[in-house]
Every structure is written in C-alpha cells, then in structure tokens.
Write an enzyme that holds these catalytic residues in place. Structure first.
Site, PDB file in Angstrom:
ATOM      1  CE  LYS A 135      -1.565  24.256  42.866  1.00 53.46           C
ATOM      2  NZ  LYS A 135      -0.292  23.852  42.343  1.00 53.46           N
ATOM      3  CE1 TYR A 223       0.361  24.617  47.713  1.00 53.65           C
ATOM      4  CE2 TYR A 223       1.295  25.351  45.710  1.00 53.65           C
ATOM      5  CZ  TYR A 223       0.816  24.437  46.503  1.00 53.65           C
ATOM      6  OH  TYR A 223       0.570  22.937  46.047  1.00 53.65           O
TER       7      TYR A 223
HETATM    8  P1  NAD Z   1       2.244  15.888  35.697  1.00 50.70           P
HETATM    9  O1  NAD Z   1       2.296  16.538  34.106  1.00 50.70           O
HETATM   10  O2  NAD Z   1       3.495  15.262  36.022  1.00 50.70           O
HETATM   11  O3  NAD Z   1       1.003  14.902  35.333  1.00 50.70           O
HETATM   12  C1  NAD Z   1      -0.058  15.124  34.721  1.00 50.70           C
HETATM   13  C2  NAD Z   1      -0.721  13.884  34.098  1.00 50.70           C
HETATM   14  O4  NAD Z   1      -1.692  14.211  33.435  1.00 50.70           O
HETATM   15  C3  NAD Z   1       0.725  12.971  33.464  1.00 50.70           C
HETATM   16  O5  NAD Z   1       0.415  11.538  33.791  1.00 50.70           O
HETATM   17  C4  NAD Z   1       0.084  13.196  32.229  1.00 50.70           C
HETATM   18  O6  NAD Z   1       0.164  11.869  31.368  1.00 50.70           O
HETATM   19  C5  NAD Z   1      -1.303  13.034  32.139  1.00 50.70           C
HETATM   20  N1  NAD Z   1      -2.051  13.891  31.004  1.00 50.70           N
HETATM   21  C6  NAD Z   1      -3.335  13.314  30.351  1.00 50.70           C
HETATM   22  N2  NAD Z   1      -3.608  14.122  29.368  1.00 50.70           N
HETATM   23  C7  NAD Z   1      -2.526  15.165  29.326  1.00 50.70           C
HETATM   24  C8  NAD Z   1      -2.369  16.107  28.343  1.00 50.70           C
HETATM   25  N3  NAD Z   1      -3.120  16.353  27.385  1.00 50.70           N
HETATM   26  N4  NAD Z   1      -1.339  17.019  28.536  1.00 50.70           N
HETATM   27  C9  NAD Z   1      -0.643  16.681  29.431  1.00 50.70           C
HETATM   28  N5  NAD Z   1      -0.437  15.738  30.317  1.00 50.70           N
HETATM   29  C10 NAD Z   1      -1.652  15.067  30.251  1.00 50.70           C
HETATM   30  O7  NAD Z   1       1.713  17.175  36.524  1.00 50.70           O
HETATM   31  P2  NAD Z   1       1.567  17.119  38.197  1.00 50.70           P
HETATM   32  O8  NAD Z   1       2.768  17.798  38.623  1.00 50.70           O
HETATM   33  O9  NAD Z   1       1.430  15.746  38.627  1.00 50.70           O
HETATM   34  O10 NAD Z   1       0.270  18.084  38.470  1.00 50.70           O
HETATM   35  C11 NAD Z   1      -0.760  17.471  38.218  1.00 50.70           C
HETATM   36  C12 NAD Z   1      -1.898  18.657  38.855  1.00 50.70           C
HETATM   37  O11 NAD Z   1      -1.732  18.568  40.210  1.00 50.70           O
HETATM   38  C13 NAD Z   1      -1.867  20.049  38.646  1.00 50.70           C
HETATM   39  O12 NAD Z   1      -3.272  20.421  38.620  1.00 50.70           O
HETATM   40  C14 NAD Z   1      -0.939  20.542  39.660  1.00 50.70           C
HETATM   41  O13 NAD Z   1      -1.062  21.976  39.769  1.00 50.70           O
HETATM   42  C15 NAD Z   1      -1.322  19.917  40.728  1.00 50.70           C
HETATM   43  N6  NAD Z   1      -0.232  19.698  41.710  1.00 50.70           N
HETATM   44  C16 NAD Z   1      -0.499  20.128  43.124  1.00 50.70           C
HETATM   45  C17 NAD Z   1       0.429  19.896  43.822  1.00 50.70           C
HETATM   46  C18 NAD Z   1       0.219  20.065  45.435  1.00 50.70           C
HETATM   47  O14 NAD Z   1       1.030  20.266  46.299  1.00 50.70           O
HETATM   48  N7  NAD Z   1      -1.185  20.261  45.839  1.00 50.70           N
HETATM   49  C19 NAD Z   1       1.831  19.674  43.544  1.00 50.70           C
HETATM   50  C20 NAD Z   1       2.011  19.324  42.374  1.00 50.70           C
HETATM   51  C21 NAD Z   1       0.991  19.322  41.258  1.00 50.70           C
END
Ligand code: NAD
Length: 390
Positions: A135, A223
């Site tokens: 999400k 949420y």
């Molecule tokens: P994050 O930034 O920590 O991770 C994103 C990953 O994508 C990184 O490894 C990054 O290197 C990679 N990436 C590849 N191309 C990229 C670009 N062009 N720019 C930036 N990063 C790039 O993010 P996250 O916190 O892991 O979140 C990822 C997804 O998960 C999001 O959609 C977020 O909304 C969702 N999320 C959901 C929950 C949940 O409880 N369901 C919690 C946190 C995050």
C-alpha cells in the site's frame, strides 16, 4: 455493507480452505507446509523487506521465498545466501522480466517506493506472475486502474497488502461491530502520524509528491482511510478535508503535512481522520457505536496492537495474540493463488483508497468543500466475514 458469508457458502464457492480455517481457527504459529508452497519474488530490499517481509517467510505455511530483485547485487547476494537461495534467484531491475522463465516464482511481492508499484506490477503480470503489492497501490487513480486491467488481461491475481485486514485486533473489532452487540456505528476517529526525516532515503521519496502520491496521507493516512471503512463497514458518500502545511519547512515543498478529513457514510456515521509527517507518532483509532466505544491504540502497528472496550459491560482489554501479520498476509495470498481463499483485498480495494486520497486532496486544494464519493464501490468481501480472527 458486505454480507457475512457462512461456512456453507464458502464451501459452495469452492473456498473450502477458508471454511476449514473459519471452523478451526488458524494457528498463530502454524506448522510449515513441506510442499506446494507458493514461491514469491520480493522486489525492493529496503526497510520493510529487510525488517519484516524476509523474516516473515520463516513462519509462513504456504508461501516461500523464491527470488530477490534489487539494484544492489552485493546486498541481494548476501540476503540470498542467508535465505538458502542460489545466485540464479537474484535479479536486477533490468533483468526483472526474466522472472517469466523461472517457474519457482509464482507471485511477486512489490515492496518498492509507491511510484514504482504500477510499472513493476504490470511487468510481473506480463511475465505471467501473480502480484501482492504494498500500500498505497500506486501514486494515481490512473495507475491503479492500469494495474487492475493488467491483472485481468493476464488472468492473474492482484492483492494489495492491507495487513490490518488480517490482524486479530482489527478483525475482532470489525466482528464485534458487525454483530450489532454495541449498537449502531456512529463515529470513527483515527490519527496516523509521525515525524519524518528527509535525510533518511526511505523518507526522502515519501516527501516527494511524484514518488509517494501524497506524503503522510498516502503513507500513514491510508490506514485511517481504510480503517474507517472497515470499522464502519460502509463506503463514504462525501469527503471534506483541510490541511495545515508549513511550506517554509523543506520537507513540505510538494506534499501536505497535517491533513484532517471527514467522511460521511450512508448510514449517517462520520469518520474524522488525521495524518501528519511532523508530529509525535501514533497509529490509533476509536470507534464509537451507540452503546460502546472500541479503541485500538496502538491499532495498526506491526505488533503490540491493543483492543479495548469502554462504556459497556464488556469494558476492558480484549486479549488477543500478536501474530506475524506479514506471514499471514503472504499465506493468504498463497491460498488465493491456490484457489483456497477469497481475494479479500483486491486491486479494487486499493483503487477505492486511491480515489478517496484524490477526493481528500481535491477538497484540501479548494479549502474544504464537500466532494461526492458515492461512485458505487462495494467490497467483494468483508474481512470480518471471511478472515478468522486468529
Ligand atoms: P524503502 O525506501 O526503505 O525501500 C525501498 C527500496 O526500493 C529500497 O531498497 C531502494 O533501494 C529501492 N529502490 C529502487 N529504485 C528506487 C528509486 N528509484 N528510488 C528509491 N528507492 C528505490 O521503503 P520501505 O519503507 O521499504 O517501503 C516500501 C513500500 O512498502 C512502500 O510502498 C511503503 O508504502 C510500503 N510499506 C508498507 C508498510 C506496511 O506496514 N504494510 C510499512 C512500510 C512500508
């Protein structure tokens, strides 16, 4: 409101697995299936993947890790070794389409920044895979619609990772509200807030409108938007919203900070929601029914959620187990792929939130007038009716 589905109806729908789970309750720490588990490729190895999703595979019953997709080969190879995957199971983003030739991968879990969800979902469907997508499902209504169309064209499943649809405290709250025990749902109040840190790469893209699709609203507020809908069990017919954003704060050049919105539901119930990327943290909701108040505080954390009842003879905390929400969600997706469970959080459910986020931002942009949202969306399944509490 969605209908509560009986066990008999689930069996008639060919969803005997769900019927069995409803009858016996799924164990919070189920035994690992020895075969037939659905292989997942995890795309994006950031905070959520490393902290929650990869560890969750260890407790999955029906889902197993089959591949990793990352821009950082060294990190991906190290993680592959830790999870007993071969080098051949590691893909770069450029090589992603090659997953089509790997039969070990049946589903793809998209854990990328929001603006990349649509592209990688569509590519996964073209490769013949099912998609579990984090999400918010996309950064625009148009992209969300594209994802749904691609799933249909490929005849594959698209599930949005709404983990609270599978979380015991939220499910039990829904179940109690639906039972009518506490009287009519009247008011939901949700606050989904935290401080953001622009020096953290994981927050940098969240503070960019083009990459996040709405700052705190798309990240945390969703949420509350989704929660208000599943707690009341209805869809809003009207939205009003306001924002308070300090544009001289470099974090908020393109996204709003503090957004407050109000939903009006067909029954007359109201939801008051707020979200911010510049306050102390909370993920909580209060549900006021005619004869009781239910409180989830915290309501949507990874663990440690609570459910309390007030102003009713049931007064007190409802004790429920903490489960690994990510393991349960991936197991559910695996059951969907195998035809053993209904698709509780399909692309259409994610699209509804995308349309509501747009309606909220439209109202904010115009200073708070009512925006009609009675476009007729109806949930296919009420989580409370088909997902066992534990
Ligand atoms: P994050 O930034 O920590 O991770 C994103 C990953 O994508 C990184 O490894 C990054 O290197 C990679 N990436 C590849 N191309 C990229 C670009 N062009 N720019 C930036 N990063 C790039 O993010 P996250 O916190 O892991 O979140 C990822 C997804 O998960 C999001 O959609 C977020 O909304 C969702 N999320 C959901 C929950 C949940 O409880 N369901 C919690 C946190 C995050």
């Amino acid at each position: 409101m969605s209908q509560v589905i009986s066990r008999r109806e689930l069996i008639e729908l060919g969803l005997a697995g769900v019927a069995a789970a409803t009858a016996t309750s799924v164990s919070a720490s189920p035994a690992r299936a020895s075969d037939g588990a659905v292989g997942f490729a995890v795309v994006g190895l950031g905070k959520l993947s490393l902290g929650q999703i990869l560890p969750a595979f260890r407790t999955c019953r029906n889902a197993r890790l089959a591949a990793l997709v990352s821009g950082h080969r060294d990190k991906a190879l190290r993680l592959a070794a830790e999870h007993n995957l071969s080098e051949g199971a590691v893909y770069s983003y450029e090589e992603f389409d090659r997953i089509a030739h790997n039969p070990e991968i049946e589903a793809v879990y998209i854990v990328l920044p929001n603006f990349m969800h649509a592209e990688y979902s569509v590519r996964a469907f073209k490769a013949g895979k099912h998609v579990l997508c984090e999400k918010p499902m996309a950064t625009s209504v148009a992209d969300a619609e594209k994802m749904i169309a691609a799933a249909r064209a490929a005849e594959r499943k698209l599930m949005i990772a709404y983990r609270c649809h599978y979380e015991p405290h939220n499910l039990e709250a829904m179940r109690r509200v639906r039972s009518g025990r506490y009287g009519r749902p009247r008011l939901v109040v949700t606050d989904m807030v935290r401080q953001s840190d622009p020096s953290d790469p994981s927050d940098a893209w969240r503070l960019d409108m083009a990459k996040s699709g709405g700052g705190a609203l798309a990240d945390m507020g969703i949420y509350g938007i989704n929660g208000a809908r599943y707690l009341v069990g209805e869809e809003p017919v009207e939205v009003r919203a306001w924002a308070n954003t300090n544009r001289s704060d470099p974090r908020f050049r393109t996204v709003e900070d503090l957004v407050a919105w109000q939903f009006r539901f067909p029954s007359g119930a109201i939801a008051n929601g707020s979200t911010s990327f510049a306050t102390g943290g909370a993920m909580k909701w209060d549900m006021f029914c005619a004869n009781a108040r239910l409180r989830g505080d915290p309501g949507c954390y990874y663990s440690g959620n609570r459910l309390e009842i007030f102003s009713h003879p049931d007064q007190g905390e409802v004790k429920l187990p903490d489960i690994d929400q990510f393991a349960r969600e991936m197991d559910w997706m695996a059951d969907v792929v195998r035809g053993r469970a209904p698709l509780v959080s399909p692309g259409e459910e994610g699209l509804q939130d995308m349309r509501l986020i747009k309606a909220i931002l439209d109202s904010v942009a115009r200073g708070g007038p009512a925006v009609r949202t009675d476009w007729g969306y109806k949930r296919a399944y009420d989580p409370a009716a088909v997902v066992p509490v534990v």
